[in-house]
Design a protein around this motif. Structure first.
Motif, short mmCIF file in Angstrom:
data_model
loop_
_atom_site.label_atom_id
_atom_site.label_comp_id
_atom_site.label_asym_id
_atom_site.label_seq_id
_atom_site.Cartn_x
_atom_site.Cartn_y
_atom_site.Cartn_z
N THR A 239 0.80 -1.23 0.00
CA THR A 239 0.00 0.00 0.00
C THR A 239 0.83 1.27 0.00
OG1 THR A 239 -0.10 -0.01 2.43
CG2 THR A 239 -1.83 -1.19 1.24
N GLY A 240 2.06 1.23 0.52
CA GLY A 240 2.85 2.43 0.64
C GLY A 240 2.40 3.34 1.76
N ARG A 241 1.54 2.85 2.64
CA ARG A 241 1.01 3.64 3.76
C ARG A 241 1.29 2.90 5.05
NH1 ARG A 241 -2.27 7.80 2.44
NH2 ARG A 241 -2.90 7.97 0.25
N ARG A 242 1.93 3.57 5.97
CA ARG A 242 2.32 2.93 7.22
C ARG A 242 1.12 2.66 8.12
NH1 ARG A 242 5.36 6.89 5.34
NH2 ARG A 242 7.60 6.56 5.01
N GLU A 243 0.27 3.68 8.29
CA GLU A 243 -0.88 3.52 9.18
C GLU A 243 -1.86 2.50 8.62
OE1 GLU A 243 -2.84 3.93 12.64
OE2 GLU A 243 -0.91 4.84 12.10
N LEU A 244 -2.06 2.51 7.32
CA LEU A 244 -2.96 1.54 6.70
C LEU A 244 -2.42 0.12 6.85
CD1 LEU A 244 -5.45 0.85 5.04
CD2 LEU A 244 -4.15 1.37 2.97
N ALA A 245 -1.10 -0.04 6.78
CA ALA A 245 -0.51 -1.36 6.95
C ALA A 245 -0.79 -1.90 8.35
CB ALA A 245 1.00 -1.30 6.70
N ARG A 246 -0.57 -1.08 9.37
CA ARG A 246 -0.86 -1.53 10.73
C ARG A 246 -2.35 -1.82 10.92
NH1 ARG A 246 3.43 2.23 12.08
NH2 ARG A 246 1.95 3.95 11.98
N ALA B 178 -5.16 -10.03 5.63
CA ALA B 178 -4.52 -8.70 5.70
C ALA B 178 -4.38 -8.08 4.33
CB ALA B 178 -3.16 -8.83 6.38
N TYR B 179 -4.03 -8.88 3.33
CA TYR B 179 -3.90 -8.33 1.97
C TYR B 179 -5.24 -7.85 1.45
CZ TYR B 179 0.87 -10.19 1.55
OH TYR B 179 2.20 -10.43 1.71
N GLU B 180 -6.29 -8.61 1.72
CA GLU B 180 -7.62 -8.20 1.27
C GLU B 180 -8.04 -6.89 1.94
OE1 GLU B 180 -9.44 -9.42 -1.07
OE2 GLU B 180 -8.15 -11.13 -1.53
N CYS B 181 -7.77 -6.77 3.23
CA CYS B 181 -8.12 -5.52 3.93
C CYS B 181 -7.30 -4.35 3.40
CB CYS B 181 -7.89 -5.69 5.43
SG CYS B 181 -9.00 -6.88 6.23
N ALA B 182 -6.01 -4.59 3.12
CA ALA B 182 -5.15 -3.49 2.67
C ALA B 182 -5.49 -3.03 1.26
CB ALA B 182 -3.69 -3.92 2.74
N LEU B 183 -5.89 -3.95 0.40
CA LEU B 183 -6.17 -3.61 -1.00
C LEU B 183 -7.64 -3.31 -1.26
CD1 LEU B 183 -3.91 -6.25 -2.80
CD2 LEU B 183 -3.43 -3.83 -2.37
N SER B 184 -8.42 -3.12 -0.21
CA SER B 184 -9.84 -2.81 -0.39
C SER B 184 -10.00 -1.47 -1.11
CB SER B 184 -10.55 -2.76 0.96
OG SER B 184 -11.90 -2.35 0.81
N PRO B 185 -10.85 -1.41 -2.14
CA PRO B 185 -11.02 -0.12 -2.86
C PRO B 185 -11.77 0.93 -2.06
CG PRO B 185 -12.54 -1.77 -3.71
CD PRO B 185 -11.65 -2.48 -2.74
N TRP B 186 -12.37 0.57 -0.93
CA TRP B 186 -13.15 1.53 -0.16
C TRP B 186 -12.26 2.52 0.60
CZ3 TRP B 186 -18.03 1.73 -1.44
CH2 TRP B 186 -18.67 0.58 -1.92
N HIS B 187 -10.96 2.24 0.69
CA HIS B 187 -10.07 3.16 1.42
C HIS B 187 -9.97 4.51 0.71
CE1 HIS B 187 -8.99 0.18 4.32
NE2 HIS B 187 -8.43 -0.62 3.43
N ARG B 188 -10.21 4.53 -0.60
CA ARG B 188 -10.06 5.80 -1.32
C ARG B 188 -11.11 6.83 -0.91
NH1 ARG B 188 -11.39 3.59 -7.25
NH2 ARG B 188 -10.13 1.89 -6.39
N PHE B 189 -12.20 6.39 -0.30
CA PHE B 189 -13.25 7.32 0.12
C PHE B 189 -13.03 7.85 1.53
CE2 PHE B 189 -15.27 4.41 -2.97
CZ PHE B 189 -15.65 5.34 -3.92
N ARG B 190 -12.01 7.38 2.21
CA ARG B 190 -11.73 7.85 3.56
C ARG B 190 -10.90 9.12 3.48
NH1 ARG B 190 -9.62 2.68 6.83
NH2 ARG B 190 -9.85 4.17 8.53
N PRO B 191 -11.29 10.16 4.23
CA PRO B 191 -10.56 11.44 4.12
C PRO B 191 -9.08 11.34 4.47
CG PRO B 191 -12.67 11.74 5.23
CD PRO B 191 -12.46 10.26 5.12
N ARG B 192 -8.74 10.51 5.43
CA ARG B 192 -7.35 10.45 5.88
C ARG B 192 -6.43 9.80 4.86
NH1 ARG B 192 -7.32 6.33 10.90
NH2 ARG B 192 -5.11 6.84 10.75
N TYR B 193 -6.98 9.05 3.91
CA TYR B 193 -6.16 8.37 2.92
C TYR B 193 -6.22 9.03 1.54
CZ TYR B 193 -5.91 4.70 6.40
OH TYR B 193 -5.68 4.01 7.56
N ARG B 194 -6.75 10.24 1.47
CA ARG B 194 -6.75 10.97 0.21
C ARG B 194 -5.42 11.67 -0.05
NH1 ARG B 194 -12.79 13.81 0.40
NH2 ARG B 194 -13.98 11.85 0.36
N PHE B 195 -4.59 11.79 0.98
CA PHE B 195 -3.30 12.45 0.85
C PHE B 195 -2.20 11.40 1.02
CE2 PHE B 195 -6.38 15.39 2.69
CZ PHE B 195 -6.36 16.41 1.75
N SER B 196 -1.16 11.53 0.22
CA SER B 196 -0.06 10.57 0.26
C SER B 196 0.82 10.81 1.48
CB SER B 196 0.78 10.68 -1.01
OG SER B 196 1.29 12.00 -1.15
#
Length: 404
Positions: free
Chosen positions: A166-173, A204-222
């Motif tokens: 994912t390239g995101r630390r918080e999302l990985a945890r 864990a891979y399924e949760c990390a690659l879920s397309p619904w994360h793009r709608f979360r405000p905290r994950y709109r910024f890299s």
């Protein structure tokens, strides 16, 4: 012509138990025998029978582990278990020390140790890495202890793998914690699975690659990329790959699963997994020609995962979080059910008990002139009225009543 080893071999499960009791990885055992990690995996699963001189050497090594309780000292340098603590050197032909690359020359061991922190190599029960079956694991460990052992064994490496996805630390945890919470909710099923670590990794891979994360405000910024330009380019190239290609590349070249296991975990055929792997390698080699060699690519992935100091939460925190989440959704389901029952009862109570035909809609009648309000008489109408008043009446006189 190969021959079976003269010294008898223990059963496959006992072979794995002896290796794990001595705190040896498959790579370390393979380097001592002179084979690959895939060969050791086949010996421990019973799919391949050790034969010839390698088989004799393997049998003698197991015998020494059983009698002497040999323990291997920990690794130096790059953490080979950064991506999978159970498969430190999984790719065929990939054994021995870490290759010294151009950008690693001149680094001292102390600097490498600071940059690439090794995992905590405390002894983990052998049952935590393999199937947790009722006849062995659950008889010696409580469910809480078995879950904590599996979490301590898999979570640190799994967080690093998910970061590469994912390239995101918080999302990985968050993805890893959510996967273990699901595993704790379904613990009887996970404990009896042949590969509990693979079960949690897939979740864990399924949760990390879920397309619904793009709608979360905290994950709109890299998030801030790695400081090293090469690591930044590698991570950027990985994130530009399609999720299925990225996952296949990580499982095969990063974690070290075989092609059939990679295809099974990604829910694809072996041919499709091979095509995805080939396309992913071509995309990486096109932008980063240094990574055309799969062995160099493996160690670059391990290095990139080891740079980030990602820490997983405590197993007790994960278990309690999963229990709170389960209680919340259980109460929400109960509240929804009660509301549905109340709505149904109110509808039944207020519904009519007999049929009432609906009132038909009005219809417009055509051909009837609209009523006209009386207005002033015209000149011709006044003349006609005067003429009628002045004309003599024709016919008999009116009969007038006479008094008696």
């Amino acid at each position: 012509m190969t021959q079976s080893p003269a010294m008898p071999l223990p059963p496959p499960r006992e072979r794995r138990r002896l290796r794990e009791a001595a705190s040896l990885t498959r790579a370390q055992l393979a380097s001592r025998v002179g084979v690959t990690s895939e060969t050791v995996r086949g010996w421990e699963t019973g799919r391949v029978t050790p034969r010839g001189r390698k088989g004799e050497k393997y049998a003698k090594l197991l015998k020494s582990l059983e009698t002497e309780g040999e323990v291997t000292p920990p690794h130096d340098g790059v953490d080979t278990g950064a991506l999978d603590p159970g498969v430190a050197d999984p790719v065929p032909g990939r054994s021995g020390p870490v290759p010294v690359l151009d950008r690693d020359r001149g680094r001292g061991p102390d600097r490498d140790r600071d940059r690439f922190p090794t995992l905590d190599r405390r002894p983990v029960p052998a049952r935590a890495a393999g199937p947790l079956r009722p006849d062995d694991a659950t008889g010696a460990l409580t469910p809480d202890q078995a879950f904590d052992a599996l979490y301590a064994f898999c979570a640190p490496a799994l967080v690093r793998q998910t970061y590469l996805l994912t390239g995101r630390r918080e999302l990985a945890r968050e993805a890893v914690e959510r996967a273990f919470q699901i595993a704790w909710q379904r613990w009887p099923e996970v404990a009896r699975d042949r590969d509990p670590a693979g079960w949690v990794r897939a979740a864990a891979y399924e949760c990390a690659l879920s397309p619904w994360h793009r709608f979360r405000p905290r994950y709109r910024f890299s998030e801030p990329p790695p400081s090293d330009p090469f690591d930044r380019a590698l991570l950027d190239t990985l994130l530009k790959l399609p999720p299925s290609y990225r996952r296949t590349l990580l499982l095969y070249d990063g974690v070290g699963l075989g092609l059939p296991e990679t295809a099974a975990e990604t829910e694809a055929s072996t041919r499709a997994a091979a095509n995805r792997l080939a396309h992913a390698r071509e995309a990486l080699a096109e932008r980063l020609p240094e990574l055309a060699d799969p062995e160099v690519l493996h160690w670059r992935l391990v290095e990139l995962a080891s740079i980030e100091r990602l820490r997983a939460s405590k197993p007790l925190v994960v278990r309690r979080g999963g229990e709170r989440r389960a209680r919340f959704w259980t109460r929400a389901a109960i509240a929804f059910t009660v509301a549905l029952i109340g709505t149904t009862a109110l509808t039944v109570r207020t519904a009519p008990t007999r049929y009432e035909p609906p009132v038909p809609r009005g219809e417009t009648v055509q051909g009837v002139p609209p009523p006209v309000a009386p207005g002033p008489l015209s000149e011709s109408e006044r003349e006609l009225r005067a003429k009628l008043r002045e004309a003599e009446q024709k016919g008999p006189e009116r009969l007038m009543p006479q008094p008696r």
